[in-house]
Design an enzyme around this catalytic site. Structure first.
Site, PDB file in Angstrom:
ATOM      1  N   ASP A   1       0.842  -1.205   0.000  1.00 13.47           N
ATOM      2  CA  ASP A   1       0.000   0.000   0.000  1.00 13.47           C
ATOM      3  C   ASP A   1       0.876   1.253   0.000  1.00 13.47           C
ATOM      4  O   ASP A   1       0.847   2.041   0.933  1.00 13.47           O
ATOM      5  CB  ASP A   1      -0.958   0.003   1.217  1.00 13.47           C
ATOM      6  CG  ASP A   1      -0.236   0.022   2.555  1.00 13.47           C
ATOM      7  OD1 ASP A   1       0.989  -0.275   2.594  1.00 13.47           O
ATOM      8  OD2 ASP A   1      -0.878   0.348   3.580  1.00 13.47           O
TER       9      ASP A   1
ATOM     10  N   ASP B   1       6.830   1.159   1.975  1.00 18.48           N
ATOM     11  CA  ASP B   1       6.527   0.202   0.899  1.00 18.48           C
ATOM     12  C   ASP B   1       7.358   0.559  -0.342  1.00 18.48           C
ATOM     13  O   ASP B   1       7.870  -0.333  -1.034  1.00 18.48           O
ATOM     14  CB  ASP B   1       5.049   0.279   0.492  1.00 18.48           C
ATOM     15  CG  ASP B   1       4.094   0.028   1.633  1.00 18.48           C
ATOM     16  OD1 ASP B   1       3.548  -1.066   1.741  1.00 18.48           O
ATOM     17  OD2 ASP B   1       3.899   0.974   2.437  1.00 18.48           O
TER      18      ASP B   1
ATOM     19  N   ASN C   1      -2.583   2.511   3.785  1.00 24.60           N
ATOM     20  CA  ASN C   1      -2.001   3.830   4.031  1.00 24.60           C
ATOM     21  C   ASN C   1      -2.861   4.929   3.399  1.00 24.60           C
ATOM     22  O   ASN C   1      -2.960   6.035   3.936  1.00 24.60           O
ATOM     23  CB  ASN C   1      -0.584   3.904   3.464  1.00 24.60           C
ATOM     24  CG  ASN C   1       0.407   3.193   4.358  1.00 24.60           C
ATOM     25  OD1 ASN C   1       0.226   3.136   5.577  1.00 24.60           O
ATOM     26  ND2 ASN C   1       1.462   2.636   3.771  1.00 24.60           N
TER      27      ASN C   1
ATOM     28  N   THR D   1       3.135  -6.169   2.752  1.00 20.89           N
ATOM     29  CA  THR D   1       3.585  -5.008   3.529  1.00 20.89           C
ATOM     30  C   THR D   1       2.425  -4.060   3.820  1.00 20.89           C
ATOM     31  O   THR D   1       2.621  -2.850   3.928  1.00 20.89           O
ATOM     32  CB  THR D   1       4.717  -4.260   2.779  1.00 20.89           C
ATOM     33  OG1 THR D   1       4.188  -3.769   1.542  1.00 20.89           O
ATOM     34  CG2 THR D   1       5.907  -5.150   2.502  1.00 20.89           C
TER      35      THR D   1
ATOM     36  N   PHE E   1      -0.637  -1.007  12.775  1.00 24.25           N
ATOM     37  CA  PHE E   1      -1.545  -0.516  11.729  1.00 24.25           C
ATOM     38  C   PHE E   1      -2.007  -1.601  10.750  1.00 24.25           C
ATOM     39  O   PHE E   1      -3.218  -1.757  10.516  1.00 24.25           O
ATOM     40  CB  PHE E   1      -0.870   0.638  10.963  1.00 24.25           C
ATOM     41  CG  PHE E   1      -1.714   1.217   9.871  1.00 24.25           C
ATOM     42  CD1 PHE E   1      -2.776   2.068  10.160  1.00 24.25           C
ATOM     43  CD2 PHE E   1      -1.467   0.908   8.533  1.00 24.25           C
ATOM     44  CE1 PHE E   1      -3.571   2.598   9.155  1.00 24.25           C
ATOM     45  CE2 PHE E   1      -2.254   1.440   7.525  1.00 24.25           C
ATOM     46  CZ  PHE E   1      -3.308   2.282   7.835  1.00 24.25           C
ATOM     47  N   ASN E   2      -1.090  -2.342  10.128  1.00 28.64           N
ATOM     48  CA  ASN E   2      -1.492  -3.280   9.067  1.00 28.64           C
ATOM     49  C   ASN E   2      -2.476  -4.333   9.577  1.00 28.64           C
ATOM     50  O   ASN E   2      -3.377  -4.755   8.854  1.00 28.64           O
ATOM     51  CB  ASN E   2      -0.266  -3.991   8.472  1.00 28.64           C
ATOM     52  CG  ASN E   2       0.590  -3.062   7.626  1.00 28.64           C
ATOM     53  OD1 ASN E   2       0.120  -2.011   7.193  1.00 28.64           O
ATOM     54  ND2 ASN E   2       1.839  -3.447   7.413  1.00 28.64           N
TER      55      ASN E   2
ATOM     56  N   HIS F   1       9.850  -0.076   8.145  1.00 35.75           N
ATOM     57  CA  HIS F   1       9.105  -1.289   8.489  1.00 35.75           C
ATOM     58  C   HIS F   1       9.127  -2.316   7.347  1.00 35.75           C
ATOM     59  O   HIS F   1       9.522  -3.468   7.517  1.00 35.75           O
ATOM     60  CB  HIS F   1       7.633  -0.954   8.746  1.00 35.75           C
ATOM     61  CG  HIS F   1       7.378   0.109   9.759  1.00 35.75           C
ATOM     62  ND1 HIS F   1       7.429  -0.133  11.100  1.00 35.75           N
ATOM     63  CD2 HIS F   1       7.036   1.414   9.624  1.00 35.75           C
ATOM     64  CE1 HIS F   1       7.113   0.966  11.750  1.00 35.75           C
ATOM     65  NE2 HIS F   1       6.878   1.925  10.890  1.00 35.75           N
ATOM     66  N   ASP F   2       8.638  -1.855   6.190  1.00 36.49           N
ATOM     67  CA  ASP F   2       8.344  -2.810   5.116  1.00 36.49           C
ATOM     68  C   ASP F   2       9.602  -3.363   4.458  1.00 36.49           C
ATOM     69  O   ASP F   2       9.577  -4.467   3.894  1.00 36.49           O
ATOM     70  CB  ASP F   2       7.453  -2.139   4.056  1.00 36.49           C
ATOM     71  CG  ASP F   2       6.085  -1.795   4.623  1.00 36.49           C
ATOM     72  OD1 ASP F   2       5.705  -2.372   5.656  1.00 36.49           O
ATOM     73  OD2 ASP F   2       5.394  -0.934   4.030  1.00 36.49           O
TER      74      ASP F   2
HETATM   75  C1  BDR Z   1       3.014  -0.312   8.609  1.00 38.16           C
HETATM   76  O1  BDR Z   1       1.935   0.608   8.453  1.00 38.16           O
HETATM   77  C2  BDR Z   1       2.109   1.362   7.284  1.00 38.16           C
HETATM   78  O2  BDR Z   1       1.812   2.709   7.514  1.00 38.16           O
HETATM   79  C3  BDR Z   1       3.531   1.168   6.853  1.00 38.16           C
HETATM   80  O3  BDR Z   1       3.638   1.255   5.446  1.00 38.16           O
HETATM   81  C4  BDR Z   1       3.864  -0.198   7.371  1.00 38.16           C
HETATM   82  O4  BDR Z   1       3.511  -1.197   6.449  1.00 38.16           O
HETATM   83  C5  BDR Z   1       3.725   0.012   9.904  1.00 38.16           C
HETATM   84  O5  BDR Z   1       2.863  -0.136  10.991  1.00 38.16           O
HETATM   85 CA    CA Z   2       2.938  -0.628   4.141  1.00 39.11          CA
END
Ligand code: BDR
Ligand code: CA
Length: 311
Positions: A13, A18, A42, A126, A167-168, A240-241
């Site tokens: 996303d 990403d 996102n 991701t 979040f994801n 993160h990703d």
């Molecule tokens: C995840 O949430 C998204 O905002 C980032 O791209 C990442 O995949 C981190 O919590």
């Molecule tokens: Ca992401």
């Protein structure tokens, strides 16, 4: 094309981190991206798809991009505009789009790519797990075509979008539940890991000093991502990703432990929380490699040297 390459579907996303993960995956010769599928997270799926098209156009990638789910399986969409901006990829001037998304939705393209592959694929996820969850629900027969799922999501304790949820996973807990209970081998990059995958301002300058168009775009994206995280008290921008891709090509950078992961879908305050149980003994139900630590400097070196290979 060497048969030793790792065939992957990147489900994403974009999203700044990403985007960096896509740059990295594209540049690594060991990785063979067969499909980029997008999902709402996102930003809306229209925006994340446009952003994926921008990156794919910029990199002249051969992989098709397919638009996926516009909302979670059962819930309303949550977006992360406060982190990724109105476009989902705010900051630098974004590249023009020369490549359209294919007509077929992400689900159909995932099925096609899995069925046509000469060997099982790795899914790198991701974002919210809506597309992957749908795939596993509707075509469980294709599990044998999936080598593993490397995903960024969840945490062992504490969240970044609610007190306990990452979040994801929070965006689509039911889809995450389908994925984590699928029995497929999973590599999980939780927040405890990805909050160590920091790029500092000097790392960003190192990337910028490469001077290529790719490096300048990545540095511009990281400038924005860093400023957002600086306000939140971070010491760098957490990539993160990138972790979910880098572990495929450089597993020696990461340390993890096997475990079982369940997703809270019915909590009053805890929806989207991953309940992680790490095991010190052989557990036949442990299907998740939970990554817990990484060598930050080696990861940054790898990112820099990888970006140096792009024009
Ligand atoms: C995840 O949430 C998204 O905002 C980032 O791209 C990442 O995949 C981190 O919590
Ligand atoms: Ca992401």
């Amino acid at each position: 094309m060497s048969s030793n390459r790792i065939p992957v579907i990147v489900d994403c996303d974009p999203g700044h981190d990403d985007a960096v993960a896509l740059f990295f995956a594209h540049a690594r010769k060991e990785i063979d991206i067969r499909l980029v599928s997008t999902v709402a997270g996102n930003q809306t799926v229209e925006k994340t798809t446009l952003n994926a098209q921008r990156i794919i156009s910029f990199l002249k990638m051969k992989a098709p991009v397919a638009r996926g789910a516009s909302k979670p399986l059962f819930r309303d969409l949550i977006t992360a505009e406060s982190v990724h901006g109105e476009s989902g990829l705010d900051g630098p001037v974004l590249p023009d789009v020369h490549i359209s998304a294919v007509e077929q939705p992400a689900f159909s393209m995932m099925v096609k790519v899995l069925e046509e592959s000469e060997k099982p694929l790795t899914i790198v996820a991701t974002a919210a797990l809506t597309n992957v969850g749908l795939l596993l629900l509707l075509r469980p027969d294709l599990k044998s075509r999936i080598e593993r799922i490397s995903l960024m999501g969840g945490s062992l304790s504490g969240g970044n979008w609610s007190p306990s949820a990452e979040f994801n996973i929070l965006v689509d807990p039911e889809a995450a539940h389908v994925v984590f209970s699928s029995g497929l081998p999973i590599i999980m990059s939780p927040l405890e890991l990805t909050h160590r995958a920091l790029v500092t301002t000097s790392d960003i300058e190192r990337i910028r000093s490469i001077g290529s168009r790719s490096a300048l775009l990545v540095a511009g994206l990281l400038d924005y991502f860093w400023k957002v995280h600086e306000r939140a008290g971070f010491l760098g921008a957490p990539l993160h990703d990138l972790c979910a891709v880098a572990v495929l090509t450089a597993p020696e950078i990461f340390q993890g432990k096997r475990g079982r992961v369940q997703v809270e879908c019915e909590g009053v305050y805890s929806n989207g929380t991953t309940v992680v149980s790490l095991v010190d003994f052989p557990d036949p139900d442990a299907n998740v490699e939970v990554l817990l630590d990484l060598d930050r400097e080696v990861l940054v070196d790898l990112l820099v040297t990888t970006l140096e290979t792009l024009d």
